[in-house]
Motif scaffolding. Sequence first.
Motif, mmCIF file in Angstrom:
data_model
loop_
_atom_site.group_PDB
_atom_site.id
_atom_site.type_symbol
_atom_site.label_atom_id
_atom_site.label_comp_id
_atom_site.label_asym_id
_atom_site.label_seq_id
_atom_site.Cartn_x
_atom_site.Cartn_y
_atom_site.Cartn_z
ATOM 1 N N GLY A 156 0.818 -1.209 0.000
ATOM 2 C CA GLY A 156 0.000 0.000 0.000
ATOM 3 C C GLY A 156 0.844 1.248 0.000
ATOM 4 O O GLY A 156 0.563 2.207 0.732
ATOM 5 N N GLY A 157 1.876 1.281 -0.847
ATOM 6 C CA GLY A 157 2.831 2.376 -0.804
ATOM 7 C C GLY A 157 2.589 3.499 -1.790
ATOM 8 O O GLY A 157 3.481 4.317 -2.008
ATOM 9 N N SER A 158 1.395 3.573 -2.373
ATOM 10 C CA SER A 158 1.155 4.584 -3.403
ATOM 11 C C SER A 158 0.677 5.918 -2.848
ATOM 12 O O SER A 158 0.679 6.920 -3.567
ATOM 13 C CB SER A 158 0.132 4.066 -4.423
ATOM 14 N N ARG A 159 0.263 5.951 -1.576
ATOM 15 C CA ARG A 159 -0.265 7.203 -1.041
ATOM 16 C C ARG A 159 -0.164 7.206 0.477
ATOM 17 O O ARG A 159 0.160 6.192 1.100
ATOM 18 C CB ARG A 159 -1.720 7.420 -1.467
ATOM 19 N N GLY A 160 -0.453 8.358 1.061
ATOM 20 C CA GLY A 160 -0.524 8.477 2.513
ATOM 21 C C GLY A 160 0.760 8.082 3.219
ATOM 22 O O GLY A 160 1.871 8.395 2.793
ATOM 23 N N ILE A 161 0.596 7.394 4.339
ATOM 24 C CA ILE A 161 1.740 6.975 5.145
ATOM 25 C C ILE A 161 2.659 6.064 4.341
ATOM 26 O O ILE A 161 3.882 6.169 4.422
ATOM 27 C CB ILE A 161 1.262 6.289 6.437
ATOM 28 N N GLY A 162 2.086 5.170 3.543
ATOM 29 C CA GLY A 162 2.901 4.249 2.756
ATOM 30 C C GLY A 162 3.832 4.967 1.805
ATOM 31 O O GLY A 162 5.018 4.619 1.682
ATOM 32 N N ALA A 163 3.329 5.985 1.113
ATOM 33 C CA ALA A 163 4.167 6.751 0.191
ATOM 34 C C ALA A 163 5.255 7.506 0.936
ATOM 35 O O ALA A 163 6.406 7.577 0.487
ATOM 36 C CB ALA A 163 3.299 7.711 -0.615
ATOM 37 N N ALA A 164 4.900 8.082 2.089
ATOM 38 C CA ALA A 164 5.888 8.804 2.888
ATOM 39 C C ALA A 164 6.996 7.875 3.365
ATOM 40 O O ALA A 164 8.183 8.245 3.368
ATOM 41 C CB ALA A 164 5.207 9.475 4.081
ATOM 42 N N ALA A 190 1.003 5.345 -7.814
ATOM 43 C CA ALA A 190 2.142 4.465 -7.568
ATOM 44 C C ALA A 190 3.298 4.822 -8.496
ATOM 45 O O ALA A 190 4.465 4.855 -8.087
ATOM 46 C CB ALA A 190 1.731 3.006 -7.766
ATOM 47 N N THR A 191 2.979 5.116 -9.753
ATOM 48 C CA THR A 191 4.004 5.516 -10.716
ATOM 49 C C THR A 191 4.673 6.811 -10.290
ATOM 50 O O THR A 191 5.902 6.968 -10.422
ATOM 51 C CB THR A 191 3.389 5.678 -12.112
ATOM 52 N N GLU A 192 3.901 7.747 -9.750
ATOM 53 C CA GLU A 192 4.472 9.009 -9.278
ATOM 54 C C GLU A 192 5.467 8.771 -8.144
ATOM 55 O O GLU A 192 6.543 9.390 -8.111
ATOM 56 C CB GLU A 192 3.352 9.934 -8.802
ATOM 57 N N VAL A 193 5.117 7.882 -7.223
ATOM 58 C CA VAL A 193 6.026 7.587 -6.111
ATOM 59 C C VAL A 193 7.302 6.935 -6.639
ATOM 60 O O VAL A 193 8.420 7.268 -6.207
ATOM 61 C CB VAL A 193 5.342 6.699 -5.061
ATOM 62 N N VAL A 194 7.153 6.009 -7.572
ATOM 63 C CA VAL A 194 8.319 5.347 -8.167
ATOM 64 C C VAL A 194 9.245 6.372 -8.813
ATOM 65 O O VAL A 194 10.475 6.321 -8.634
ATOM 66 C CB VAL A 194 7.864 4.287 -9.199
ATOM 67 N N GLU A 195 8.674 7.311 -9.544
ATOM 68 C CA GLU A 195 9.501 8.329 -10.197
ATOM 69 C C GLU A 195 10.201 9.222 -9.173
ATOM 70 O O GLU A 195 11.352 9.622 -9.373
ATOM 71 C CB GLU A 195 8.639 9.176 -11.135
ATOM 72 N N GLN A 196 9.530 9.520 -8.078
ATOM 73 C CA GLN A 196 10.160 10.325 -7.027
ATOM 74 C C GLN A 196 11.318 9.571 -6.374
ATOM 75 O O GLN A 196 12.334 10.170 -6.008
ATOM 76 C CB GLN A 196 9.122 10.713 -5.972
ATOM 77 N N ILE A 197 11.155 8.272 -6.208
ATOM 78 C CA ILE A 197 12.235 7.458 -5.640
ATOM 79 C C ILE A 197 13.427 7.430 -6.588
ATOM 80 O O ILE A 197 14.583 7.605 -6.176
ATOM 81 C CB ILE A 197 11.726 6.031 -5.353
ATOM 82 N N LEU A 222 10.216 0.023 -7.908
ATOM 83 C CA LEU A 222 9.289 -0.801 -8.670
ATOM 84 C C LEU A 222 7.938 -0.768 -7.993
ATOM 85 O O LEU A 222 7.857 -0.827 -6.757
ATOM 86 C CB LEU A 222 9.805 -2.247 -8.725
ATOM 87 N N ALA A 223 6.872 -0.668 -8.775
ATOM 88 C CA ALA A 223 5.506 -0.758 -8.262
ATOM 89 C C ALA A 223 4.861 -2.030 -8.795
ATOM 90 O O ALA A 223 4.947 -2.324 -9.991
ATOM 91 C CB ALA A 223 4.686 0.461 -8.669
ATOM 92 N N ILE A 224 4.202 -2.780 -7.905
ATOM 93 C CA ILE A 224 3.565 -4.045 -8.273
ATOM 94 C C ILE A 224 2.103 -3.983 -7.876
ATOM 95 O O ILE A 224 1.780 -3.702 -6.709
ATOM 96 C CB ILE A 224 4.238 -5.234 -7.565
ATOM 97 N N GLN A 225 1.215 -4.251 -8.806
ATOM 98 C CA GLN A 225 -0.216 -4.300 -8.490
ATOM 99 C C GLN A 225 -0.512 -5.592 -7.742
ATOM 100 O O GLN A 225 -0.171 -6.691 -8.195
ATOM 101 C CB GLN A 225 -1.046 -4.227 -9.781
ATOM 102 N N ALA A 226 -1.120 -5.469 -6.570
ATOM 103 C CA ALA A 226 -1.464 -6.646 -5.769
ATOM 104 C C ALA A 226 -2.553 -6.281 -4.780
ATOM 105 O O ALA A 226 -2.416 -5.293 -4.047
ATOM 106 C CB ALA A 226 -0.243 -7.185 -5.030
ATOM 107 N N ASP A 227 -3.614 -7.050 -4.767
ATOM 108 C CA ASP A 227 -4.671 -6.889 -3.773
ATOM 109 C C ASP A 227 -4.248 -7.629 -2.520
ATOM 110 O O ASP A 227 -4.085 -8.854 -2.528
ATOM 111 C CB ASP A 227 -5.989 -7.448 -4.324
ATOM 112 N N SER A 228 -4.049 -6.899 -1.430
ATOM 113 C CA SER A 228 -3.565 -7.526 -0.193
ATOM 114 C C SER A 228 -4.549 -8.526 0.389
ATOM 115 O O SER A 228 -4.172 -9.331 1.245
ATOM 116 C CB SER A 228 -3.245 -6.439 0.847
ATOM 117 N N ALA A 229 -5.792 -8.492 -0.058
ATOM 118 C CA ALA A 229 -6.776 -9.469 0.418
ATOM 119 C C ALA A 229 -6.557 -10.847 -0.189
ATOM 120 O O ALA A 229 -7.154 -11.828 0.266
ATOM 121 C CB ALA A 229 -8.190 -8.991 0.104
#
Length: 250
Positions: free
Chosen positions: A17-25, A48-55, A63-70
Amino acid sequence: MLIVMNRLEGNVALITGGSRGIGAAVALRLAEEGADVVLTYENSAERATEVVEQIKARGRRALAIQADSAIPEALTAAVDEAAAMFGRLDILVNNAGVFLVGPLEDLGPAEIDRTLAVNVRAPFAASQAAVRHMGQGGRIISIGSNVAERAVFPGLALYSMSKTALVGMTKGLARELGPRGVTVNLVHPGPTDTDSNPADGPNAEVIAGFTAVGRYAETAEIAATVAHLASADGSYITGASIHIDGGFTA
């Protein structure tokens, strides 16, 4: 804010869940300290792509990977892909979560199953998968919630229960993985300024009033503690539940 650069040089971190909020920070802070970062997302591909580019702009691999944590299989596959792509995995941050609230009588099996799948089963499954790739110095850090200890509003029973479960998981895994040199800790954020809970939202003044300092946290303040736990500076901390909540639970 003073950042100790390169504490995490050579490390690979995975944040669910790293695309926004606490995860992105958290993703950005770990990258600033030298880690290469993989993040998962469910729906927010653009963010998620925006965070990857910032990194990458910070000179780190990402790398960003699509995955439903459920879905445990999807989460396990994401962990394995991260380790295969970057050759190792040192840090897991279990951040993905759902916030489903409502009166007890109105919470049906679907809400219960979704909450427990994402907030409880997913951190356990991700930890199972990650530890297979971790060696001495591995770090597992989960993001809990201040309401695990103090549920000040009605309707929080299900969410509070799911976050409280992480306390037991953290203590149990800390005992099990300590001899292998892997630490396991839990961070409980208090009210934090995010899209889903903005500091200028309709209930923000009341919520901030429950803290001792009278304000919301910035996501960077949560990320700073995660970075400390992820680094060698946090090597003697394990099995701990740390409240970064401005005194909400004081």
